[in-house]
Design an enzyme around this catalytic site. Structure first.
Site, mmCIF file in Angstrom:
data_model
loop_
_atom_site.group_PDB
_atom_site.id
_atom_site.type_symbol
_atom_site.label_atom_id
_atom_site.label_comp_id
_atom_site.label_asym_id
_atom_site.label_seq_id
_atom_site.Cartn_x
_atom_site.Cartn_y
_atom_site.Cartn_z
ATOM 1 N N GLU A 46 0.871 -1.176 0.000
ATOM 2 C CA GLU A 46 0.000 0.000 0.000
ATOM 3 C C GLU A 46 0.906 1.224 0.000
ATOM 4 O O GLU A 46 1.596 1.491 0.976
ATOM 5 C CB GLU A 46 -0.906 -0.018 1.231
ATOM 6 C CG GLU A 46 -1.925 1.089 1.284
ATOM 7 C CD GLU A 46 -2.806 0.971 2.518
ATOM 8 O OE1 GLU A 46 -3.165 2.026 3.071
ATOM 9 O OE2 GLU A 46 -3.116 -0.169 2.935
ATOM 10 N N ASP A 57 -4.450 9.744 8.966
ATOM 11 C CA ASP A 57 -3.082 9.374 9.291
ATOM 12 C C ASP A 57 -2.672 9.903 10.659
ATOM 13 O O ASP A 57 -2.916 11.058 10.993
ATOM 14 C CB ASP A 57 -2.107 9.906 8.231
ATOM 15 C CG ASP A 57 -2.351 9.295 6.868
ATOM 16 O OD1 ASP A 57 -2.923 8.192 6.823
ATOM 17 O OD2 ASP A 57 -1.978 9.910 5.860
#
Length: 256
Positions: A46, A57
């Site tokens: 990924e 994130d």
């Protein structure tokens, strides 16, 4: 059958997807990191497209994105780097990022260029279901790309089934409603994962957020088809030493 689906046909359990940030730790280390991941047991890669304002994130991946952006990483630079990716990289590659830079690049141009360099799928967490169905999904499918939706413990059963129907490749089961890198005990999410498993969904399930070592990887695999490791791997790439050695050491610890 897409490369992602082939992985799950061949290896239905203990599938390891590793997240790395494009352009980190150095601008030109992207493909080297990917090759090292492939050599040491990663089933999927990924590849994060750095963005200045990420939504999901945590601090570790945010910091790696800041470094990558400072290094000069852009979507255009990434596609240039990936031109020589195939056939060196045999495992499926998924681009993960956010809609703003993709729309600035041009959505159809982005999908076309991704497919041209051999990308297999996309994860765009801030692409809403409705817009996917009405506008972007047909473009993604036109270029033969899988699209992976995320579900959380709070996602209703009806919505899980809907997102499973729209997804291709696998379904990304976020272990908790938090950012990446959260220290989450897998025992706390086993009930949620068992609920997903009992639904007999069309797509395999990979667990992400909080998977960091052999213990958490093993625990996730007990309830799903595999797991996604991100922040812990980014941490492993920090500091001195040869990149390939750091990748090998980290994955050996997870998969031993």
């Amino acid at each position: 059958m897409s490369r992602i689906k082939q992985v799950f046909e061949k290896k239905q359990q203990r599938v390891l997807n590793v997240y790395c940030t494009a352009g980190f730790p150095e601008l030109n280390s992207t493909v080297e990191v990917m090759e090292s991941l492939q050599e040491n047991g990663a089933d999927l890669i990924e590849l994060g497209m750095p963005y200045s304002d990420p939504l999901a994130d945590g601090p570790v991946i945010q910091a790696s994105s800041s470094v990558a952006l400072a290094n000069g990483m852009t979507i255009a630079v990434l596609f240039e780097q990936l031109k020589a990716m195939r056939p060196r990289i045999k495992v499926p590659v998924i681009l993960m990022g956010y809609m703003n830079p993709v729309l600035q690049y041009g959505f159809e141009r982005f999908c076309s260029d991704a497919a041209a360099v051999g990308v297999d799928g996309l994860i765009l967490p801030d692409l809403p279901e409705y817009e996917f169905e009405m506008e972007y999904g047909p473009i993604i499918r036109k270029y033969g790309l899988d699209f992976i939706f995320l579900v959380t413990p709070e996602t209703s059963t009806d919505r899980v089934r809907k997102l499973d129907q729209l997804s291709a490749g696998f379904l990304y089961a976020v272990s908790s409603s938090s950012t990446t890198g959260t220290d989450k005990q897998m025992e706390d999410v086993s009930q949620y994962l068992n609920r997903l498993k009992a639904m007999q969904l069309s797509n395999p399930i990979l667990v992400g957020f909080g998977i960091k070592d052999k213990a958490s990887f093993d625990a996730a695999c007990a309830h799903a088809n595999g797991a996604i490791i991100g922040s812990a791997f980014i941490k492993a790439l920090e500091g001195g030493g040869a990149t390939r050695d750091k990748v090998k050491t980290f994955l050996n610890q997870v998969l031993s």
